[in-house]
Scaffold this motif. Structure first.
Motif, mmCIF file in Angstrom:
data_model
loop_
_atom_site.group_PDB
_atom_site.id
_atom_site.type_symbol
_atom_site.label_atom_id
_atom_site.label_comp_id
_atom_site.label_asym_id
_atom_site.label_seq_id
_atom_site.Cartn_x
_atom_site.Cartn_y
_atom_site.Cartn_z
ATOM 1 N N GLY A 147 79.230 -8.198 14.332
ATOM 2 C CA GLY A 147 78.127 -9.140 14.230
ATOM 3 C C GLY A 147 77.486 -9.513 15.545
ATOM 4 O O GLY A 147 76.313 -9.879 15.581
ATOM 5 N N ILE A 148 78.243 -9.420 16.651
ATOM 6 C CA ILE A 148 77.691 -9.894 17.919
ATOM 7 C C ILE A 148 76.637 -8.934 18.465
ATOM 8 O O ILE A 148 75.616 -9.372 19.008
ATOM 9 C CB ILE A 148 78.804 -10.139 18.955
ATOM 10 N N LEU A 149 76.845 -7.633 18.311
ATOM 11 C CA LEU A 149 75.826 -6.691 18.769
ATOM 12 C C LEU A 149 74.528 -6.872 17.979
ATOM 13 O O LEU A 149 73.446 -6.642 18.501
ATOM 14 C CB LEU A 149 76.335 -5.257 18.637
ATOM 15 N N ARG A 150 74.668 -7.330 16.741
ATOM 16 C CA ARG A 150 73.488 -7.631 15.937
ATOM 17 C C ARG A 150 72.736 -8.832 16.527
ATOM 18 O O ARG A 150 71.503 -8.875 16.518
ATOM 19 C CB ARG A 150 73.948 -7.933 14.517
ATOM 20 N N VAL A 164 85.019 -5.102 29.133
ATOM 21 C CA VAL A 164 84.193 -6.243 28.733
ATOM 22 C C VAL A 164 84.404 -6.426 27.235
ATOM 23 O O VAL A 164 84.577 -5.448 26.506
ATOM 24 C CB VAL A 164 82.689 -6.026 29.009
ATOM 25 N N ALA A 165 84.391 -7.687 26.778
ATOM 26 C CA ALA A 165 84.547 -7.938 25.337
ATOM 27 C C ALA A 165 83.570 -9.003 24.875
ATOM 28 O O ALA A 165 83.244 -9.931 25.621
ATOM 29 C CB ALA A 165 85.977 -8.360 25.019
ATOM 30 N N PHE A 166 83.102 -8.854 23.636
ATOM 31 C CA PHE A 166 82.351 -9.888 22.934
ATOM 32 C C PHE A 166 83.245 -10.383 21.801
ATOM 33 O O PHE A 166 83.738 -9.583 21.004
ATOM 34 C CB PHE A 166 81.060 -9.333 22.316
ATOM 35 N N THR A 167 83.444 -11.698 21.701
ATOM 36 C CA THR A 167 84.270 -12.208 20.613
ATOM 37 C C THR A 167 83.769 -13.557 20.146
ATOM 38 O O THR A 167 82.772 -14.078 20.640
ATOM 39 C CB THR A 167 85.749 -12.271 21.026
ATOM 40 N N ILE A 168 84.508 -14.113 19.163
ATOM 41 C CA ILE A 168 84.115 -15.363 18.513
ATOM 42 C C ILE A 168 85.082 -16.472 18.895
ATOM 43 O O ILE A 168 86.278 -16.254 19.021
ATOM 44 C CB ILE A 168 84.112 -15.208 16.974
ATOM 45 N N LEU A 184 79.767 -18.370 27.396
ATOM 46 C CA LEU A 184 79.161 -18.646 26.100
ATOM 47 C C LEU A 184 77.804 -17.937 25.999
ATOM 48 O O LEU A 184 76.972 -18.037 26.890
ATOM 49 C CB LEU A 184 78.968 -20.150 25.922
ATOM 50 N N LEU A 185 77.616 -17.224 24.901
ATOM 51 C CA LEU A 185 76.347 -16.542 24.658
ATOM 52 C C LEU A 185 75.448 -17.375 23.752
ATOM 53 O O LEU A 185 74.327 -17.706 24.103
ATOM 54 C CB LEU A 185 76.591 -15.165 24.043
ATOM 55 N N GLU A 186 75.948 -17.707 22.557
ATOM 56 C CA GLU A 186 75.143 -18.471 21.609
ATOM 57 C C GLU A 186 76.056 -19.052 20.534
ATOM 58 O O GLU A 186 77.081 -18.452 20.190
ATOM 59 C CB GLU A 186 74.085 -17.568 20.960
ATOM 60 N N SER A 187 75.702 -20.218 20.013
ATOM 61 C CA SER A 187 76.486 -20.876 18.963
ATOM 62 C C SER A 187 75.667 -21.037 17.694
ATOM 63 O O SER A 187 74.447 -21.243 17.749
ATOM 64 C CB SER A 187 76.969 -22.251 19.431
ATOM 65 N N PHE A 188 76.371 -20.965 16.564
ATOM 66 C CA PHE A 188 75.745 -21.146 15.261
ATOM 67 C C PHE A 188 76.612 -22.072 14.422
ATOM 68 O O PHE A 188 77.794 -22.255 14.704
ATOM 69 C CB PHE A 188 75.578 -19.795 14.541
ATOM 70 N N ASP A 189 76.022 -22.638 13.377
ATOM 71 C CA ASP A 189 76.761 -23.517 12.479
ATOM 72 C C ASP A 189 77.377 -22.725 11.335
ATOM 73 O O ASP A 189 76.741 -21.839 10.761
ATOM 74 C CB ASP A 189 75.836 -24.592 11.896
ATOM 75 N N SER A 196 80.891 -19.642 17.671
ATOM 76 C CA SER A 196 80.288 -19.383 18.983
ATOM 77 C C SER A 196 80.663 -17.997 19.481
ATOM 78 O O SER A 196 81.788 -17.534 19.281
ATOM 79 C CB SER A 196 80.756 -20.426 19.997
ATOM 80 N N THR A 197 79.707 -17.356 20.108
ATOM 81 C CA THR A 197 79.926 -16.009 20.639
ATOM 82 C C THR A 197 80.143 -16.080 22.152
ATOM 83 O O THR A 197 79.455 -16.833 22.843
ATOM 84 C CB THR A 197 78.737 -15.094 20.321
ATOM 85 N N TYR A 198 81.088 -15.284 22.624
ATOM 86 C CA TYR A 198 81.455 -15.298 24.044
ATOM 87 C C TYR A 198 81.525 -13.877 24.593
ATOM 88 O O TYR A 198 81.866 -12.931 23.877
ATOM 89 C CB TYR A 198 82.831 -15.948 24.244
ATOM 90 N N MET A 199 81.234 -13.778 25.886
ATOM 91 C CA MET A 199 81.444 -12.536 26.630
ATOM 92 C C MET A 199 82.660 -12.744 27.526
ATOM 93 O O MET A 199 82.731 -13.726 28.269
ATOM 94 C CB MET A 199 80.202 -12.189 27.454
ATOM 95 N N LEU A 200 83.620 -11.822 27.453
ATOM 96 C CA LEU A 200 84.870 -11.962 28.186
ATOM 97 C C LEU A 200 85.066 -10.869 29.221
ATOM 98 O O LEU A 200 84.689 -9.712 29.011
ATOM 99 C CB LEU A 200 86.074 -11.895 27.226
ATOM 100 N N THR A 201 85.658 -11.254 30.355
ATOM 101 C CA THR A 201 86.254 -10.311 31.299
ATOM 102 C C THR A 201 87.649 -10.845 31.606
ATOM 103 O O THR A 201 87.977 -11.983 31.275
ATOM 104 C CB THR A 201 85.435 -10.179 32.602
ATOM 105 N N ARG A 202 88.481 -10.036 32.231
ATOM 106 C CA ARG A 202 89.850 -10.478 32.544
ATOM 107 C C ARG A 202 89.891 -11.145 33.911
ATOM 108 O O ARG A 202 89.309 -10.647 34.871
ATOM 109 C CB ARG A 202 90.819 -9.300 32.515
#
Length: 302
Positions: A100-103, A143-147, A159-164, A266-272
């Protein structure tokens, strides 16, 4: 002896049967037996007692099995660290993304990055949220995108973007008459929900537990489409993310906000934290953040 031979031995010990292990590995029992016999020959000892009902471990077999986790973990740490060096040298960005995040980020964002930086190889894979975090913790990807929100210990998160999250009900359902709902409104209702591999599942389950009941989960799924289908047929209710409803909803359903707290997806971009961030990954991070800001300001259409 190879690492694969040791992995095969570990699976035989776990399954307590050469036949079951062979079935798990999609190889023949005869071939697997030869592998173990070669392993025993190399070490000069017998690891397995073979019986008509399965196998048992000899003393040396038990010793090998007990120490295999350390051996295999060390090997895979070494392997993954070498892969990271190669990725940096070959200018590879290995992105692991939750569904869903790439969308949300949009395919155009990825295409634009590849166009601007053709010398960088950008590859990506998509998994459920929790699997992304397990893979990234085990040093898969850079790199990771997660919730979330979640406990991103050991990760640097942006933080990339948040939704309800909202309750999805059929217009014929009594709850549709409400302007907002609470978690108690879910009690005893047939609930269609994403599986435990997703953040939303754990969030709603814990909310219900805190309210003193367990959700009546009719079915767990790996995507919101089935949830919408079941609610459309008025077979139950669901909890979904509001942006998904914009694409999949119709006049037969209504989306109700929760009025008993924050229900954020909420969507996040992660690095270590322990990884050196390469210039290429910095370029990618900046590109993503600039693109997301363009969406928020209306310069870019999603």
């Amino acid at each position: 002896m190879t690492i694969k031979d040791l992995e095969y031995f570990q699976i035989i010990c776990r399954e307590k049967s050469i036949t079951k292990a062979a079935r798990f590995l999609y190889i023949t029992p005869q071939g697997l037996s030869r592998t173990i016999k070669n392993l025993e020959y190399e070490f000069g000892t017998q690891f397995l007692n073979r019986t008509t009902t399965g196998i048992t471990l000899t003393e040396t077999g038990q010793y090998l099995y007990d120490h295999l986790p350390d051996v295999l973990d060390s090997y895979y740490d070494l392997y993954k660290n070498i892969q990271k060096i190669q990725q940096r040298q070959n200018r590879v960005i290995d992105l692991i993304s939750a569904y869903g995040i790439l969308r949300l980020v949009t395919p155009e964002c990825i295409a634009d990055f590849r166009k601007k930086y053709p010398e960088i190889t950008l590859q990506y894979r998509e998994y459920p949220d929790k699997q992304v975090e397990r893979l990234f913790s085990s040093k898969e990807g850079n790199v990771a995108f997660t919730i979330g929100p979640s406990n991103f210990q050991g990760f640097s998160s942006t933080l990339l973007e948040s939704f309800d999250m909202k309750l999805l009900v059929n217009r014929k359902h009594p709850l549709s008459q409400k302007s907002c709902v609470t978690i108690e409104d879910l009690k005893d209702e047939p609930l269609y929900l994403e599986s435990s591999e997703f953040y939303l599942h754990h969030f709603i389950y814990q909310k219900c537990q805190a309210a003193g009941f367990l959700p009546n989960i009719a079915f767990e799924t790996s995507g919101f489409s089935l949830c919408h289908k079941m609610v459309k047929q008025n077979l139950g209710i669901s909890v979904v993310v509001d942006f998904v409803f914009d694409d999949m909803g119709d006049d037969s359903m209504v989306l109700l906000p929760f009025c008993d707290g924050d229900y954020k997806w909420s969507t996040y971009m992660l690095t270590r934290c322990d990884d050196e961030i390469s210039p290429d990954i910095q370029l990618f991070q900046n590109h993503i953040l600039t693109w997301m800001n363009g969406i928020k300001t209306g310069k870019i259409l999603r």
